[in-house]
Design a protein around this motif. Structure first.
Motif, PDB file in Angstrom:
ATOM      1  N   GLY A  87      20.098 -72.146  40.231  1.00  0.00           N
ATOM      2  CA  GLY A  87      19.705 -72.828  39.014  1.00  0.00           C
ATOM      3  C   GLY A  87      20.885 -72.947  38.042  1.00  0.00           C
ATOM      4  N   HIS A  88      22.305 -72.558  38.618  1.00  0.00           N
ATOM      5  CA  HIS A  88      23.568 -72.626  38.035  1.00  0.00           C
ATOM      6  C   HIS A  88      23.987 -74.098  38.164  1.00  0.00           C
ATOM      7  N   ALA A  89      24.554 -74.746  37.167  1.00  0.00           N
ATOM      8  CA  ALA A  89      25.403 -75.741  37.066  1.00  0.00           C
ATOM      9  C   ALA A  89      26.579 -75.732  37.854  1.00  0.00           C
ATOM     10  N   VAL A  90      26.798 -76.564  39.014  1.00  0.00           N
ATOM     11  CA  VAL A  90      28.012 -76.621  39.945  1.00  0.00           C
ATOM     12  C   VAL A  90      28.619 -77.919  39.803  1.00  0.00           C
ATOM     13  N   GLY A  91      28.343 -78.789  39.034  1.00  0.00           N
ATOM     14  CA  GLY A  91      29.152 -79.933  38.932  1.00  0.00           C
ATOM     15  C   GLY A  91      28.291 -81.156  38.215  1.00  0.00           C
ATOM     16  N   GLN A  92      28.908 -82.592  38.580  1.00  0.00           N
ATOM     17  CA  GLN A  92      28.198 -83.659  38.304  1.00  0.00           C
ATOM     18  C   GLN A  92      28.473 -84.489  39.396  1.00  0.00           C
TER      19      GLN A  92
END
Length: 115
Positions: free
Chosen positions: A75-80
Motif C-alpha cells: 500500500g505504499h505509494a511508488v510513483g505515478q
C-alpha cells in the motif's frame, strides 16, 4: 427589486451568457474513464495501467490526459503513471496504456484533464 425588473435582469444575463458561448468562450469537454487495471509484464518493472477513456461530448477533445498514483503490495505509494491522447473525436473511445515502472500492485486515478 420588483418582479418585472428581476425578469428583465435575468433575461439580460442569459443573453450575455449566450453571446459569450457563441463568441468562442470556454467550452468544457466531457470525458469519462471506464474501468482500468494494472497489467503486469513478464519483464519485472515494466507494468502498465490499461483502461478506456470516452469523449461523451458532441465536440472533439484536443488533448486528454489520465494520471494515476501507483501503489505496491503493502500500500505504499511508488510513483505515478500518465498517458495522453490528441484529437479524440466526439463519441470516440481511447484505450490508454500508462507505463507503470516498479513493483506496482494497484493504481488509483488521480486526475483526468480534457482540453
Amino acid at each position: 427589486m420588483n418582479l418585472r425588473s428581476a425578469a428583465v435582469s435575468l433575461l439580460l444575463l442569459l443573453c450575455v451568457a449566450s453571446s459569450t458561448a457563441v463568441a468562442g468562450g470556454p467550452l468544457k469537454h466531457r470525458v469519462r474513464v471506464g474501468s482500468y487495471r494494472v497489467e503486469r509484464d513478464v519483464t519485472p518493472g515494466r507494468n502498465k495501467i490499461v483502461g478506456t477513456l470516452t469523449n461523451v461530448s458532441h465536440t472533439p477533445v484536443h488533448t486528454a490526459k489520465v494520471r494515476f498514483r501507483l501503489f505496491d503490495a503493502k500500500g505504499h505509494a511508488v510513483g505515478q503513471a500518465v498517458d495522453e491522447v490528441h484529437d479524440l473525436g466526439a463519441g470516440q473511445t481511447w484505450k490508454f496504456h500508462a507505463r507503470a515502472r516498479g513493483n506496482v500492485s494497484r493504481a488509483r486515478l488521480v486526475s483526468v484533464e480534457a482540453r
